[in-house]
Write an enzyme that holds these catalytic residues in place. Structure first.
Site, PDB file in Angstrom:
ATOM      1  N   MET A 124      -7.579   6.164  -0.967  1.00 57.10           N
ATOM      2  CA  MET A 124      -5.921   6.220  -0.278  1.00 57.10           C
ATOM      3  C   MET A 124      -5.231   7.130  -0.849  1.00 57.10           C
ATOM      4  O   MET A 124      -5.447   6.938  -2.472  1.00 57.10           O
ATOM      5  CB  MET A 124      -5.458   4.822   0.574  1.00 57.10           C
ATOM      6  CG  MET A 124      -5.951   4.521   1.459  1.00 57.10           C
ATOM      7  SD  MET A 124      -5.599   3.213   2.448  1.00 57.10           S
ATOM      8  CE  MET A 124      -6.036   3.433   3.641  1.00 57.10           C
ATOM      9  N   ASP A 133       0.120   4.147  -2.826  1.00 53.64           N
ATOM     10  CA  ASP A 133       0.277   4.873  -2.846  1.00 53.64           C
ATOM     11  C   ASP A 133       1.090   5.787  -4.079  1.00 53.64           C
ATOM     12  O   ASP A 133       0.034   6.893  -5.309  1.00 53.64           O
ATOM     13  CB  ASP A 133       0.839   5.966  -1.832  1.00 53.64           C
ATOM     14  CG  ASP A 133       0.094   5.657  -0.781  1.00 53.64           C
ATOM     15  OD1 ASP A 133      -0.926   4.926  -0.989  1.00 53.64           O
ATOM     16  OD2 ASP A 133       0.659   6.002   0.492  1.00 53.64           O
ATOM     17  N   GLY A 185       7.130   2.165   1.555  1.00 51.69           N
ATOM     18  CA  GLY A 185       7.236   3.438   1.088  1.00 51.69           C
ATOM     19  C   GLY A 185       8.642   3.974   1.932  1.00 51.69           C
ATOM     20  O   GLY A 185       9.167   3.767   2.055  1.00 51.69           O
TER      21      GLY A 185
HETATM   22  O1  F6P Z   1       0.791   4.392   2.892  1.00 51.44           O
HETATM   23  C1  F6P Z   1      -0.138   3.907   2.186  1.00 51.44           C
HETATM   24  C2  F6P Z   1      -1.392   3.721   2.814  1.00 51.44           C
HETATM   25  O2  F6P Z   1      -2.146   3.290   2.613  1.00 51.44           O
HETATM   26  C3  F6P Z   1      -1.513   5.132   2.633  1.00 51.44           C
HETATM   27  O3  F6P Z   1      -2.490   5.520   1.807  1.00 51.44           O
HETATM   28  C4  F6P Z   1      -2.556   5.235   3.462  1.00 51.44           C
HETATM   29  O4  F6P Z   1      -2.688   7.448   4.311  1.00 51.44           O
HETATM   30  C5  F6P Z   1      -1.918   4.961   4.943  1.00 51.44           C
HETATM   31  O5  F6P Z   1      -1.006   3.713   4.506  1.00 51.44           O
HETATM   32  C6  F6P Z   1      -2.958   4.337   5.997  1.00 51.44           C
HETATM   33  O6  F6P Z   1      -2.216   3.649   6.705  1.00 51.44           O
HETATM   34  P1  F6P Z   1      -2.335   3.005   8.174  1.00 51.44           P
HETATM   35  O7  F6P Z   1      -2.727   1.789   7.724  1.00 51.44           O
HETATM   36  O8  F6P Z   1      -1.094   3.467   9.237  1.00 51.44           O
HETATM   37  O9  F6P Z   1      -3.608   3.440   8.624  1.00 51.44           O
END
Ligand code: F6P
Length: 326
Positions: free
Chosen positions: A173, A131, A105
């Site tokens: 998310m 996302d 991303g």
């Molecule tokens: O960027 C992908 C994502 O799933 C977002 O939608 C979310 O805010 C974030 O990553 C969560 O990150 P982690 O898995 O590090 O908690």
């Protein structure tokens, strides 16, 4: 222009369904081109710590249908430092890697941009995130699968919401982007979506109450985009309980189940096309671009645009939901 004979491929940041299809496509099309391919494990962390293995066509056999990433992933703090990037470059040269394909991303592509600039390494990025927040591509790898997963969950919650005459706030998310919330709300026939892009003077909760407490409806589903700023679904449920105690309110936070599962056919095809295009891009001498698909055409988006530009949500989608939820 450097003659490319060996490339490395890595996945970085949050995993997304379809990343394996992208790794497979990059690996096989590079081998098809006569190049050598290295799989770099745990994203930038693996490059720093020399967790690198040569890939063959068999390395990616039977992976297209699997969620997650066979290369594993990480969010690397060390790579944010110059010293970390120096270590990464040393390992790159040690293996004779001429160019990188980075699947991830915003943060991952920003890392690639920095690395490419400092060490003159050709990097091509592939948009891999649920996302859908990268500018210049209609869809990111993993978004369609996550959307379908959410819709399946909302359909199930609908059963219990209807049975109990309840209002459900379902948090999904998206980081700062509301694509998952907005489109899952349309697909699941929800009553409203609260998304960061729609922050206007009109309070989105009040707007929902005003429109959604329609006469014959005795249960409602509101999709809420996660938000660091206003606290997400919990916040709106609390407000609803205080301001409208007549409603029986519940909250469901879907969390990481949104990131797992078998990729949809759409994501597999998208990732396969982008993976082949990434290798072709490097072969053509492209560097520091993200490969995307716009209007069904492969496009090259310079890193700064892909990372920094806001990808707007079409107002038409907001309109569709508000018309159909009357
Ligand atoms: O960027 C992908 C994502 O799933 C977002 O939608 C979310 O805010 C974030 O990553 C969560 O990150 P982690 O898995 O590090 O908690």
């Amino acid at each position: 222009m450097r003659d490319i004979k060996t490339i490395g491929v890595l996945t970085s940041g949050g995993d997304a369904p379809g990343m394996n299809a992208a790794i497979r496509a990059v690996t096989r099309s590079a081998i098809y081109m006569g190049w050598k391919v290295y799989g770099i494990y745990r994203g930038w962390e693996g490059l720093i710590n020399d967790d690198i293995r040569e890939f063959t066509t068999e390395s990616v056999s039977s992976t297209i249908q699997r969620g997650g990433t066979i290369l594993k992933t990480a969010r690397s703090d060390e790579f944010r430092t110059y010293e970390g990037r120096q270590k990464a470059y040393a390992n790159l040269t040690k293996h004779g890697i001429d160019a990188l394909v980075v699947i991830g991303g915003n943060g991952s592509l920003a890392g690639a941009q920095e690395f490419a600039k400092e060490f003159d390494v050709p990097c091509v990025g592939l948009p891999g995130t649920i996302d859908n927040d990268l500018y210049g591509t209609d869809s990111t790898i993993g978004y369609d699968t996550a959307l379908n997963t959410i819709v399946e969950c909302v359909d199930k919650i609908r059963d219990t919401a209807t049975s109990h005459n309840r209002v459900f706030f379902i948090e999904v998310m998206g980081r700062d982007a509301g694509f998952l919330a907005q489109n899952s709300a349309i697909a699941a026939g929800a009553e409203a979506a609260i998304i960061p892009e729609d922050k206007t003077d009109i309070d989105q909760l009040e707007e929902f109450i005003r429109r959604g407490t329609r006469k014959s409806k005795n249960s409602s589903i509101v999709l809420v985009s996660e938000s660091q700023k206003d606290g997400g679904a919990m916040h709106y449920a609390e407000r609803m309980r205080l301001e409208h105690p007549e409603f029986d309110v519940r909250v469901t936070i879907l969390g990481h189940l949104q990131r797992g599962g078998t990729p949809t056919a759409f994501d597999r095809i998208l990732a396969s096309r982008l993976g082949v295009a990434a290798v072709e891009a490097l072969n053509e001498g492209q560097r520091n671009v993200m490969v995307g698909i716009k209007n069904d055409q492969i496009v090259y988006v310079p890193f700064p645009r892909a990372i920094k530009m806001d990808k707007p949500i079409d107002r038409e989608l907001i309109n569709v939901l508000s018309i159909l939820s009357i």
